[in-house]
Design an enzyme around this catalytic site. Sequence first.
Site, PDB file in Angstrom:
ATOM      1  N   ASP A 147       0.815  -1.212   0.000  1.00 58.09           N
ATOM      2  CA  ASP A 147       0.000   0.000   0.000  1.00 58.09           C
ATOM      3  C   ASP A 147       0.848   1.261   0.000  1.00 58.09           C
ATOM      4  OD1 ASP A 147      -2.287  -1.519  -0.003  1.00 58.09           O
ATOM      5  OD2 ASP A 147      -2.641  -1.355   2.159  1.00 58.09           O
ATOM      6  N   ARG A 226      -0.276   3.701  17.101  1.00 62.41           N
ATOM      7  CA  ARG A 226      -0.647   4.726  16.123  1.00 62.41           C
ATOM      8  C   ARG A 226      -0.456   6.163  16.609  1.00 62.41           C
ATOM      9  NH1 ARG A 226       0.552   0.973  12.992  1.00 62.41           N
ATOM     10  NH2 ARG A 226      -1.077  -0.084  11.797  1.00 62.41           N
ATOM     11  N   ASP A 255      -7.565   2.412  12.180  1.00 64.10           N
ATOM     12  CA  ASP A 255      -6.317   3.176  12.181  1.00 64.10           C
ATOM     13  C   ASP A 255      -6.451   4.524  11.502  1.00 64.10           C
ATOM     14  OD1 ASP A 255      -4.876   1.371  13.652  1.00 64.10           O
ATOM     15  OD2 ASP A 255      -4.107   0.282  11.921  1.00 64.10           O
ATOM     16  N   SER A 306      -3.406 -10.247   6.591  1.00 64.57           N
ATOM     17  CA  SER A 306      -2.933  -8.896   6.846  1.00 64.57           C
ATOM     18  C   SER A 306      -2.451  -8.853   8.288  1.00 64.57           C
ATOM     19  CB  SER A 306      -4.068  -7.888   6.632  1.00 64.57           C
ATOM     20  OG  SER A 306      -3.653  -6.592   7.001  1.00 64.57           O
TER      21      SER A 306
END
Length: 547
Positions: A147, A226, A255, A306
């Site tokens: 990504d 995060r 996220d 993932s």
Amino acid sequence: MTLTKGQRHRAILDLVNHGAVHTQQEIAEALARRGLRTTQATISRDIQELGLVRSGAGYRSAAALVRELVLSVEVVAPMAVIRTPPGTANLVARRIDEAALPGVAGTVAGDDTIIAVLRRPGPARRSRSCWRMSGDKLVLAYSGGLDTSVAIRWLKDKGWDVIAFTVDLGEKKDLDAIQARALKTGASAAYVADGRAPFLQLFVWPSLQAGAVYEKEYPLATALGRPLIAAMMVEVARREGASAIAHGCTGKGNDQVRFDVATAALAPELKVVAPVREWGMNRDDEIEYANKHGIEVPATVLSPYSTDENLWGRSIEAGVLEDPWAEPPSDVYAWTRDPRECRDEAAYIEVGFKLGLPVSLDGEAVDPLQLVTALNRIGGENGVGRIDHLENRLIGIKSREIYEAPAAVLLLQAHQALEDITLPKEVARFKDTVAQQWAQMVYDGLWFSPLRDALYAFVAETQRHVTGDVRLKLFKGSSRVVGRKSPAQLYQHSLATYGKGDAFDQSAAAGFIKLWGMGVRTAAQVQGRLQDRELKGLLGDVKRLAP
């Protein structure tokens, strides 16, 4: 306090971005108020190196000033017509020329209009937001995966000058290779930072003290990482004079909220760009895009899962795991051994705490990184830390997640055991409510909020006596507390024992019970409702025996 050049530059940019400073003397005085001493000559060099310009509102970064002065951009290939306030076109044009943008051959400026000659023509459009052609800098949270690798090229094609930022939170990745990949893919610069110590000390440890576990299952590993990444990206953005940050989050996960809200709290002037939310490509499309543009496709894209990991845990989703009835296959797990394959003897560990924070393992003082690393290894070898959670995402969907978190499970269990022996009953019960609120706050991306400050004021107060040792027994996928002690423990043997040394005055119990039951007794006597209940059938057939 003596500053390095990097620290001095960050301090000056912070002053410029958050307050009006009109002269070098004002900058020197503002730094002095912060305890930072430097000379005016040094400040003069710093201003030149940082590319600051002085306007009526004070010193500004060139990028910030240009963004303010550009009123509109109309692209009429092969030129762009840029409108500015009267008298400012030459300043903006000079900054465009100094930036040496690959898409701009040169500029001609009048009083309030600039003609920029473009090297690559594009369709006509009119929008102030199109000023990305100015080469504004953008800091991208870069993982090295598919990504974010595709995002570098995609963002460059949109006119951004992309700066890649990667932080090590304990993922065991080849950071040098990731940094090189970012530059090869098209980033103008690539940062790599070691965030392991601040991650544990500033984010994990307060959450451990709070006892935060989302929906009684998830130790919040990714959710805690995060806000730290976002905070570091904001710092890089200010150092580089960037106008935006970007991330590779999808539009259906948690996220994206955590990055966007953290940035809004720390730097509301920064724009947040989320390419995956905009480009409309699926995984196969991204691979095709990467191949078309010569972007190295990481081998991890071949995995059906993932994953994300840091020191506090590893998360796995997608593939067969999207069927909540399917048992997770063995290849899902990387940190923990199958309990059936663990050794036949139990393992024992002792964790020491001070003020609610773990400070030792088996009697030896250790730093946070050493402790968490060791517990992930020991717990994993004994099959401890596997979590299968059907969780409620912030955006309203349910998601099946698998987690591996050996250290988190062990430390949360040990910390709870020490609180059980040191906290008064009323405090402990209310702290359960605070723990749930803390977990929800972290999960929902509100780390940088007044709520966290308020909650932690309570949490910190509760930890004043949470000092002592806890012994755990690990065996074939399970962990149990088998011992706990504290110099401030509220468990007193003389009050709890039924044997020799019993100091409890049992004669006081009758009076206590009479007062405790006063309300129930009064209701029964006055209202009679409790006595009127049908109780006749409770005994059933009984056998009565008399001498």
